[in-house]
Design a protein around this motif. Sequence first.
Motif, mmCIF file in Angstrom:
data_model
loop_
_atom_site.group_PDB
_atom_site.id
_atom_site.type_symbol
_atom_site.label_atom_id
_atom_site.label_comp_id
_atom_site.label_asym_id
_atom_site.label_seq_id
_atom_site.Cartn_x
_atom_site.Cartn_y
_atom_site.Cartn_z
ATOM 1 N N GLU A 173 -3.497 4.399 -6.140
ATOM 2 C CA GLU A 173 -2.826 3.586 -7.167
ATOM 3 C C GLU A 173 -1.411 4.076 -7.419
ATOM 4 N N LEU A 174 -1.245 5.394 -7.493
ATOM 5 C CA LEU A 174 0.073 5.952 -7.778
ATOM 6 C C LEU A 174 1.037 5.727 -6.620
ATOM 7 N N THR A 175 0.611 5.997 -5.393
ATOM 8 C CA THR A 175 1.522 5.838 -4.255
ATOM 9 C C THR A 175 1.859 4.367 -4.014
ATOM 10 N N ALA A 176 0.900 3.474 -4.266
ATOM 11 C CA ALA A 176 1.190 2.045 -4.138
ATOM 12 C C ALA A 176 2.229 1.619 -5.168
ATOM 13 N N GLY A 177 2.086 2.115 -6.399
ATOM 14 C CA GLY A 177 3.040 1.774 -7.449
ATOM 15 C C GLY A 177 4.433 2.309 -7.160
ATOM 16 N N LEU A 178 4.513 3.563 -6.750
ATOM 17 C CA LEU A 178 5.817 4.154 -6.449
ATOM 18 C C LEU A 178 6.487 3.449 -5.268
ATOM 19 N N THR A 179 5.684 3.096 -4.254
ATOM 20 C CA THR A 179 6.235 2.386 -3.097
ATOM 21 C C THR A 179 6.773 1.016 -3.503
ATOM 22 N N ALA A 180 6.102 0.378 -4.447
ATOM 23 C CA ALA A 180 6.524 -0.946 -4.915
ATOM 24 C C ALA A 180 7.681 -0.881 -5.900
ATOM 25 N N GLY A 181 8.091 0.339 -6.267
ATOM 26 C CA GLY A 181 9.219 0.479 -7.170
ATOM 27 C C GLY A 181 8.872 0.465 -8.634
ATOM 28 N N LEU A 193 2.499 12.493 -11.488
ATOM 29 C CA LEU A 193 2.593 13.196 -10.209
ATOM 30 C C LEU A 193 1.845 14.528 -10.257
ATOM 31 N N PHE A 194 2.054 15.266 -11.340
ATOM 32 C CA PHE A 194 1.369 16.550 -11.488
ATOM 33 C C PHE A 194 -0.147 16.352 -11.541
ATOM 34 N N ASP A 199 8.471 1.684 -12.219
ATOM 35 C CA ASP A 199 9.116 2.746 -12.986
ATOM 36 C C ASP A 199 8.146 3.233 -14.055
ATOM 37 N N TYR A 200 7.632 4.439 -13.864
ATOM 38 C CA TYR A 200 6.677 4.996 -14.827
ATOM 39 C C TYR A 200 7.373 5.738 -15.965
ATOM 40 N N GLY A 201 8.706 5.747 -15.930
ATOM 41 C CA GLY A 201 9.467 6.342 -17.020
ATOM 42 C C GLY A 201 9.108 7.789 -17.255
ATOM 43 N N GLU A 202 8.931 8.143 -18.527
ATOM 44 C CA GLU A 202 8.640 9.531 -18.877
ATOM 45 C C GLU A 202 7.252 9.977 -18.431
#
Length: 376
Positions: A292-300, A311-312, A302-305
Motif C-alpha cells: 500500500e505504501l509503495t503504491a501510494g508513493l509511486t502514484a505521487g 516509512l519507519f 503526499d502523506y505530509g507529516e
Amino acid sequence: MSDDLLKTLHSRAGDYDRENAFFAEDLADLREAGYLRAAIPADRGGLGLGLAELSREQRRLGYWAPATGVGINMHLYWTGATADLARAGDAGVDWLVEDIVAGKVFAAGHGEPGNDVGLFDSLTAAVPVSGGYLVSGHKVFTSLSPAWDWLGIHARDDSDPNHPTVVHGFVARDSEGVRTVPTWDALGLRATASHDTHLDSVFIPHERVVGISEVGAVPDGFVSAILPWVLPMLGNVYLGLGRRAVDLALATARRRTTRSTGDAPVASKPFVQYLAAEAELVLEGATAQLDELTAGLTAGVDYGERTLPRLFAAKENATRAAHQATELAMEIVGASSLHRRGELERLYRDVRAGAFHPPNSEAVHNFIGRSALGLL
C-alpha cells in the motif's frame, strides 16, 4: 530479474555464507541484467522501474538470496533518489545518472561507531577547504566494500561552532586517503562484505556534495529523497526472506512423517497448523502495509507529516514480521532446522540483522512516539 537468474543467485548463497565471501558473481550477473540501473528513467538509459516495481523485485531477490538483496539495496536507493530528481529536471544529478547507467556501484557510508542518531549528526569531520571539504572519520558496515566506486557519506562541519552542519556527499574510491579494512566476519549477511572504511583527509569537491543540513534537522533535497526508497525496499528484502523460510517449513511439514501421527505428515498436527497460520498472518500484514505504501508513493501521494512515520513503521513491521515468521518456520520444522546443512539455519542468522538496520527499533520507537505525541 528472470526466474533463471534468481535460481542462479540462490545456488551461490550457501557457499558465499560458508566462505564469508562477497557476492561478486551475483553483482556481475545483476549488472549484466541491467538491475543496477533499473530505477533510472528509460529515456536516460535505465529500465524505468518505479518504487513499487523495484520493491517487488527486491522481495523476490530477498526470497532467493537475501544477503545479495541487502547488499544491492545500498546501491539501489541512491539510484532511486537520483531517478526521482532526474525526472523532476534536476540537472545536478546528471553525473549520477551517467555513472549509474555506466555500471558504477554506489554504497552507503553512514554507519559510525558510537553514532546512534544516523543522518542527523556525524562523528566524521568535514573541514571546509578551497573547492570543497577534507573528510576524516571511521565508517562501519560499509556493504559492497570490495566493489563500490562511489561511497555516499555524511560528515560534520564545525567551522561555525554556533551553527554546525552535516555535509552529505560522495567519495570516489580512488581518492587519496580512502582505506578499506576487512573486518566483516558476522553472524549473518556474510556475503555483503560490510567492512570498515577509514577516511583520512579525503577531498570531496563541492560538485560532489549533494546536501547540507543543520545538525539534528531532517535532511531535505537529495538526502531526503533516499528515504522513500531505502526503507521500503529494505523491508521487502527481509519480507522475501521470511516468505522463503515459511515456504521451506511448509514443504517440510507436508513431507515429514512421525510416529505420533501414525506416519502421516506432520502437517496434520493441529499445533503445526496453528504455527503455519501465525506465520501467514504476520507476513500478510507486513506485505499489505508495504504494498500500500509503495503504491501510494509511486502514484505521487503526499502523506505530509505522516511520511516519515509511515516509512519507519513499514521498515520496522517488515523486519519484525520476517523475524517472527522465520522463528515460526523453525518451530514447524523442529530441531533439524538448527543444522548448518539446511537453508533455514542461514535464513535465521540473516534475518536477525533486520532490527539493526538504521533506523533501528529504538530509533523507530523514539521518532514515532514523539511524533504521535506532538513533540517533534
